[in-house]
Design a protein around this motif. Structure first.
Motif, PDB file in Angstrom:
ATOM      1  N   LYS A  90     -12.807  33.531  16.342  1.00  0.00           N
ATOM      2  CA  LYS A  90     -13.619  33.235  15.160  1.00  0.00           C
ATOM      3  C   LYS A  90     -13.040  33.864  13.884  1.00  0.00           C
ATOM      4  O   LYS A  90     -13.462  33.531  12.777  1.00  0.00           O
ATOM      5  CB  LYS A  90     -15.059  33.705  15.360  1.00  0.00           C
ATOM      6  CG  LYS A  90     -15.240  35.185  15.570  1.00  0.00           C
ATOM      7  CD  LYS A  90     -16.720  35.522  15.761  1.00  0.00           C
ATOM      8  CE  LYS A  90     -16.936  37.019  15.945  1.00  0.00           C
ATOM      9  NZ  LYS A  90     -18.370  37.348  16.137  1.00  0.00           N
ATOM     10  N   GLY A 106     -15.225  42.470  22.081  1.00  0.00           N
ATOM     11  CA  GLY A 106     -15.119  41.213  21.352  1.00  0.00           C
ATOM     12  C   GLY A 106     -13.951  41.123  20.396  1.00  0.00           C
ATOM     13  O   GLY A 106     -13.831  40.147  19.648  1.00  0.00           O
ATOM     14  N   SER A 111     -19.251  42.557  26.327  1.00  0.00           N
ATOM     15  CA  SER A 111     -19.676  42.944  24.980  1.00  0.00           C
ATOM     16  C   SER A 111     -19.671  44.458  24.795  1.00  0.00           C
ATOM     17  O   SER A 111     -19.979  44.955  23.711  1.00  0.00           O
ATOM     18  CB  SER A 111     -21.076  42.383  24.691  1.00  0.00           C
ATOM     19  OG  SER A 111     -21.960  42.606  25.774  1.00  0.00           O
ATOM     20  N   ASP A 141     -21.495  33.510  26.075  1.00  0.00           N
ATOM     21  CA  ASP A 141     -22.872  33.954  25.874  1.00  0.00           C
ATOM     22  C   ASP A 141     -23.431  34.586  27.147  1.00  0.00           C
ATOM     23  O   ASP A 141     -23.428  33.965  28.213  1.00  0.00           O
ATOM     24  CB  ASP A 141     -23.739  32.767  25.463  1.00  0.00           C
ATOM     25  CG  ASP A 141     -25.157  33.174  25.097  1.00  0.00           C
ATOM     26  OD1 ASP A 141     -25.408  34.378  24.911  1.00  0.00           O
ATOM     27  OD2 ASP A 141     -26.016  32.286  25.002  1.00  0.00           O
ATOM     28  N   GLU A 195     -15.671  34.909  19.702  1.00  0.00           N
ATOM     29  CA  GLU A 195     -17.020  34.501  20.086  1.00  0.00           C
ATOM     30  C   GLU A 195     -17.007  34.520  21.601  1.00  0.00           C
ATOM     31  O   GLU A 195     -16.492  33.609  22.247  1.00  0.00           O
ATOM     32  CB  GLU A 195     -17.327  33.099  19.567  1.00  0.00           C
ATOM     33  CG  GLU A 195     -18.748  32.641  19.823  1.00  0.00           C
ATOM     34  CD  GLU A 195     -19.765  33.391  18.991  1.00  0.00           C
ATOM     35  OE1 GLU A 195     -20.855  33.679  19.524  1.00  0.00           O
ATOM     36  OE2 GLU A 195     -19.474  33.681  17.819  1.00  0.00           O
ATOM     37  N   SER A 215     -11.026  38.453  16.251  1.00  0.00           N
ATOM     38  CA  SER A 215     -12.404  38.620  16.726  1.00  0.00           C
ATOM     39  C   SER A 215     -12.789  37.375  17.506  1.00  0.00           C
ATOM     40  O   SER A 215     -12.430  36.258  17.116  1.00  0.00           O
ATOM     41  CB  SER A 215     -13.362  38.818  15.550  1.00  0.00           C
ATOM     42  OG  SER A 215     -13.081  40.035  14.884  1.00  0.00           O
ATOM     43  N   GLY A 252     -13.492  33.466  25.722  1.00  0.00           N
ATOM     44  CA  GLY A 252     -14.154  33.167  24.456  1.00  0.00           C
ATOM     45  C   GLY A 252     -13.243  32.400  23.529  1.00  0.00           C
ATOM     46  O   GLY A 252     -12.129  31.999  23.902  1.00  0.00           O
ATOM     47  N   THR A 253     -13.686  32.187  22.279  1.00  0.00           N
ATOM     48  CA  THR A 253     -12.904  31.475  21.280  1.00  0.00           C
ATOM     49  C   THR A 253     -12.725  32.349  20.034  1.00  0.00           C
ATOM     50  O   THR A 253     -13.585  33.176  19.709  1.00  0.00           O
ATOM     51  CB  THR A 253     -13.585  30.158  20.874  1.00  0.00           C
ATOM     52  OG1 THR A 253     -14.914  30.437  20.408  1.00  0.00           O
ATOM     53  CG2 THR A 253     -13.662  29.209  22.051  1.00  0.00           C
TER      54      THR A 253
END
Length: 215
Positions: A182, A147, A128, A201, A198, A196, A179-180
């Protein structure tokens, strides 16, 4: 080569199993302590103890499989509340064979990169933050930073929800989930696409796996 890749994927799957089990034990221990010291009569303390012992046995068994020259399980020992999404410190260092640029995973996928190594601990920069990682979306390569994936071909096709993985071109093992998608849009010069993500976490990090090198 195909057999080797399948073996590597199976090892990564076992890493995820171990990390999830470790997290379960951590939370189980937390709730055990909570109920114990708050005298909750409806809670079966012995059942919790038994469940934790079973989980610990499973973890010990899996740890024996994946704690080898390529994969190690470590514990997060420090996280700065003033830079919560910036970095973490883990309890493994050069004595354990950790090196700069090793990948760090949680249950879901890649959460950071080792950027500084000391004798008994290592510092991990989280994804991040402002850190460049080469990634792959379908058959297109790009650069991940904070991200956002840039340097993508304007002719490439992406959809919201597409999964993004490491490409193997930035010192990390290929195929680690990042990530995926978005959002998809053109860059400011209309020369290429950007997306961008996601990201995985990284809010709750107790135990992590370190994937060493890019073999």
């Amino acid at each position: 080569m195909v057999i080797y890749l399948r073996w590597r994927k199976e090892i990564l799957f076992r890493i995820i199993m171990v990390l999830c089990l470790l997290s379960t034990i951590y939370l189980g221990g937390y709730y055990f302590s909570y109920f114990k010291y708050n005298d909750r009569e409806l809670v079966d303390i012995e059942a919790l103890k038994t469940q934790n012992r079973i989980l610990q046995d499973e973890i010990n068994s899996l740890n024996g499989i994946i704690n080898n020259e390529d994969y190690l399980i470590g514990k997060v020992i420090f996280r700065n509340i003033h830079d919560f999404y910036g970095e973490i410190v883990i309890n493994l260092g050069s004595e354990d064979g950790i090196n700069k640029n090793d990948a760090v995973l949680n249950c879901d996928g890649l959460i950071g990169i080792v950027y500084k190594v000391e004798k008994n601990k290592s510092f991990v920069k989280l994804l991040s933050t402002d850190y460049n990682v080469s990634v792959k979306i379908n058959d297109t390569y790009g650069n991940l930073n904070k991200g956002k994936v840039t340097l993508l071909s304007k002719y490439s096709e992406f959809n919201i929800g597409d999964k993004v993985y490491t490409s193997g071109y930035s010192g990390l093992q290929e195929g680690i989930f990042v990530g995926t998608i978005k959002e998809v849009y053109m860059d400011k010069n209309n020369l290429g696409k950007e997306v961008s993500l996601e990201l995985v976490d990284n809010t709750n990090l107790n135990y992590v796996s370190i994937v060493r090198g890019n073999s």
